[in-house]
Design a protein around this motif. Sequence first.
Motif, mmCIF file in Angstrom:
data_model
loop_
_atom_site.group_PDB
_atom_site.id
_atom_site.type_symbol
_atom_site.label_atom_id
_atom_site.label_comp_id
_atom_site.label_asym_id
_atom_site.label_seq_id
_atom_site.Cartn_x
_atom_site.Cartn_y
_atom_site.Cartn_z
ATOM 1 N N GLU A 18 -6.065 -35.936 -7.147
ATOM 2 C CA GLU A 18 -7.497 -35.657 -7.127
ATOM 3 C C GLU A 18 -8.244 -36.346 -5.988
ATOM 4 N N LEU A 19 -7.790 -37.518 -5.613
ATOM 5 C CA LEU A 19 -8.588 -38.307 -4.669
ATOM 6 C C LEU A 19 -8.477 -37.767 -3.243
ATOM 7 N N ARG A 20 -9.632 -37.720 -2.583
ATOM 8 C CA ARG A 20 -9.726 -37.218 -1.203
ATOM 9 C C ARG A 20 -10.571 -38.208 -0.397
ATOM 10 N N PRO A 21 -10.641 -38.050 0.938
ATOM 11 C CA PRO A 21 -11.450 -38.991 1.726
ATOM 12 C C PRO A 21 -12.895 -39.106 1.219
ATOM 13 N N SER A 22 -13.433 -38.033 0.616
ATOM 14 C CA SER A 22 -14.817 -38.106 0.133
ATOM 15 C C SER A 22 -14.983 -39.117 -1.004
ATOM 16 N N HIS A 23 -13.869 -39.537 -1.628
ATOM 17 C CA HIS A 23 -13.966 -40.533 -2.706
ATOM 18 C C HIS A 23 -13.949 -41.967 -2.164
ATOM 19 N N ALA A 24 -13.812 -42.134 -0.862
ATOM 20 C CA ALA A 24 -13.672 -43.487 -0.293
ATOM 21 C C ALA A 24 -14.827 -44.369 -0.761
ATOM 22 N N GLY A 25 -14.488 -45.591 -1.127
ATOM 23 C CA GLY A 25 -15.518 -46.523 -1.589
ATOM 24 C C GLY A 25 -15.660 -46.556 -3.101
ATOM 25 N N GLU A 26 -15.188 -45.507 -3.784
ATOM 26 C CA GLU A 26 -15.286 -45.490 -5.257
ATOM 27 C C GLU A 26 -14.166 -46.329 -5.860
ATOM 28 N N THR A 27 -14.390 -46.796 -7.087
ATOM 29 C CA THR A 27 -13.310 -47.475 -7.805
ATOM 30 C C THR A 27 -12.638 -46.451 -8.711
ATOM 31 N N ALA A 28 -11.315 -46.400 -8.667
ATOM 32 C CA ALA A 28 -10.588 -45.401 -9.470
ATOM 33 C C ALA A 28 -9.473 -46.074 -10.260
ATOM 34 N N THR A 29 -9.183 -45.506 -11.411
ATOM 35 C CA THR A 29 -8.030 -45.957 -12.193
ATOM 36 C C THR A 29 -7.095 -44.772 -12.373
ATOM 37 N N LEU A 30 -5.840 -44.958 -11.996
ATOM 38 C CA LEU A 30 -4.831 -43.899 -12.170
ATOM 39 C C LEU A 30 -3.806 -44.357 -13.192
ATOM 40 N N CYS A 31 -3.290 -43.435 -13.960
ATOM 41 C CA CYS A 31 -2.185 -43.745 -14.877
ATOM 42 C C CYS A 31 -1.013 -42.830 -14.525
ATOM 43 N N GLY A 32 0.183 -43.345 -14.610
ATOM 44 C CA GLY A 32 1.328 -42.477 -14.340
ATOM 45 C C GLY A 32 2.610 -43.271 -14.204
ATOM 46 N N TRP A 33 3.570 -42.660 -13.541
ATOM 47 C CA TRP A 33 4.897 -43.257 -13.375
ATOM 48 C C TRP A 33 5.063 -43.777 -11.946
ATOM 49 N N VAL A 34 5.836 -44.830 -11.813
ATOM 50 C CA VAL A 34 6.127 -45.348 -10.475
ATOM 51 C C VAL A 34 7.094 -44.370 -9.817
ATOM 52 N N HIS A 35 6.578 -43.587 -8.868
ATOM 53 C CA HIS A 35 7.416 -42.576 -8.222
ATOM 54 C C HIS A 35 8.318 -43.251 -7.195
ATOM 55 N N SER A 36 7.725 -44.172 -6.424
ATOM 56 C CA SER A 36 8.532 -44.901 -5.444
ATOM 57 C C SER A 36 7.820 -46.205 -5.107
ATOM 58 N N ARG A 37 8.596 -47.197 -4.680
ATOM 59 C CA ARG A 37 8.003 -48.482 -4.293
ATOM 60 C C ARG A 37 8.608 -48.905 -2.964
ATOM 61 N N ARG A 38 7.747 -49.264 -2.031
ATOM 62 C CA ARG A 38 8.245 -49.740 -0.729
ATOM 63 C C ARG A 38 7.602 -51.084 -0.434
ATOM 64 N N ASP A 39 8.430 -52.073 -0.131
ATOM 65 C CA ASP A 39 7.901 -53.399 0.232
ATOM 66 C C ASP A 39 7.929 -53.487 1.745
ATOM 67 N N LEU A 40 6.769 -53.475 2.368
ATOM 68 C CA LEU A 40 6.721 -53.450 3.844
ATOM 69 C C LEU A 40 5.893 -54.611 4.362
ATOM 70 N N GLY A 41 6.524 -55.464 5.079
ATOM 71 C CA GLY A 41 5.811 -56.552 5.748
ATOM 72 C C GLY A 41 4.901 -57.321 4.815
ATOM 73 N N GLY A 42 5.413 -57.611 3.618
ATOM 74 C CA GLY A 42 4.617 -58.406 2.694
ATOM 75 C C GLY A 42 3.625 -57.589 1.888
ATOM 76 N N VAL A 43 3.448 -56.326 2.210
ATOM 77 C CA VAL A 43 2.547 -55.460 1.430
ATOM 78 C C VAL A 43 3.415 -54.492 0.632
ATOM 79 N N ILE A 44 3.007 -54.252 -0.625
ATOM 80 C CA ILE A 44 3.813 -53.333 -1.452
ATOM 81 C C ILE A 44 3.062 -52.002 -1.614
ATOM 82 N N PHE A 45 3.771 -50.928 -1.340
ATOM 83 C CA PHE A 45 3.188 -49.590 -1.535
ATOM 84 C C PHE A 45 3.846 -48.963 -2.757
ATOM 85 N N ILE A 46 3.037 -48.535 -3.687
ATOM 86 C CA ILE A 46 3.605 -47.854 -4.858
ATOM 87 C C ILE A 46 2.954 -46.473 -4.976
ATOM 88 N N ASP A 47 3.778 -45.431 -4.989
ATOM 89 C CA ASP A 47 3.258 -44.079 -5.240
ATOM 90 C C ASP A 47 3.245 -43.868 -6.742
#
Length: 599
Positions: free
Chosen positions: A9-38
Amino acid sequence: MKRTHHCNELRPSHAGETATLCGWVHSRRDLGGVIFIDIRDREGRTQTVFDPSDLAPELFALAGSLRSECVVSVTGKVRARPAGTNNPKIATGEVEIHASSLVVLNYAEVLPFPVDDPETAAKVNEELRLQYRYLDLRRPEMARNLRVRSKAATATRVFLDEQGFLEIETPTLFKSTPEGAREFVVPSRLHPGQFYALPQSPQQFKQILMVAGVERYFQLARCYRDEDLRADRQPEFTQVDIEMSFIEREDLYSLVEGLLKRVWSTALGMDIPTPFPRISFQEALNRFGIDKPDTRFGMELVDLTEDFRASAFKVFSGTIAQGGVVKAINAKGMAGATQGQIETMTDYAKSFGARGLAFIKVEKGEWKSPIVKFFGDVEKEALRSKLGIEEGDLILFAADQWLNACEILGKIRLYCADILKSQGKLVIPPNRFNFLWVVNFPLLSFDKEQNRWYSSHHPFTAPVDDDIPLLTTDPKQVRGQHYDVVVNGVELGGGSIRIHQPDMQKMIFEQILQIPSDLVKARFGYMLEAFRFGCPPHGGIALGFDRLVAILCGTTSIRDVIAFPKTAKGTCLMTDSPASLEPKQLRDLHLECRVPQKD
Ligand code: ASP
């Protein structure tokens, strides 16, 4: 924890809003000390970012510990992704959530197979997929199939409701009826030694509903057939079952065309042209060698009987003298077939009763074939002009009785088409849907072993009016008011105008089908009786819903569009059914099992 948006649902027009998503961890990447979780839910996926510089260390550690398919809730600010990091493959690919909180709703163990990568998932053994079907269904392709199925079902219901149809459920505890496929039976506890049978279709109930004055009935009906399962059959399946009163064949054709048009436009956004072309059973066999022709390509069967009636080639002229025919197809571009491939094709033809498979390869201007030396110039010219023979062609012949010759070449035509497709010489666009009606089937077919006639479709199909006098004099010539709707070589459904006169129905059962009258009374007595109390003329159809959805989804397997299908051996690998019963259950059902010992 309450979600504010879904994961698509989220698009650039939502930038700045606070959002809560629920779901499954599709993938996790640990990059340079930052963790990305889809995070993935059934709608799609969204990237979340866990940055240790602005997160409590426990929270960051928690994010780092998450395994694929853990269930989480993530809250944070939506922001545009930094330049150059967009993911054009997903609809939310221009944004990410800068996580400020993470709640683990449930953990997941290591999965038996990955669900995040379509390439690997496609290679997973199907038995494993069926055993862990809940994981298989998480795969976006499977989730899409379930959604298409639901949309098609809703479109069907809405359309038929608009047309004045009532959705009526009929019993699934029915009784055994002769004719047709083998049934699943259910023992009765209250009536020792007696059994229900699960319906092969609601045929009898829907006809009774017409006697009841319902006029327009439909049901998304579950049907059961205990057949030895072939690759794409299921012991239980769903039909869009329809019956209408006061109609003729044309009314049914336009209803079904309208229904399929609606389903295709709802599910695929495609407008399919109507009315569908019609072809008789006879013509379908003559031209395509099958009663469910795939008309997306040519390679039609050509009749050469008259050209070879007096041929010196005795295999052909001899067959014709015995009332047979000679037919051929031109497999364009297949002259390069090796001896081995021709032998495989011949064996394939033989498995359908062919005595051999005569051929001509046209290579370097020459007709290479063991049989051409027997052909005269006139015969060669007939072949050349009727089959449009050119360099690179492979001509394949069948000489046999009409039906056999047609069916053998029909199978070889499909076989050649598959080879040509795999070589890229025959290209069929994926969204091409060639619908057609096949009509005028023979009402009866002859069973040589049992020396009696049986219904080509089912015993309730009405004969074509003009052919009624032939019922007793020449049953073979009687055409039934039966119709099949076919798309791309697949039979989508079939139905008929029914017999509504009790005397005619009784005559078909007893005199034509030779069912003893006491059996007719026991099995169909209630129907014959009902017909005597004012039965309107009526007819209907059943469309195979699983197959229909498989076609919409572009998959060749109906198992891919059924949430919990059975294997080819009729088992459910997830629940491990069928299973044995406790001795007490057997006693209650008045049953005793004698299972042969396995050595
Ligand atoms: N009952 C038939 C079938 O299941 C369809 C019909 O005649 O309506 O094939």
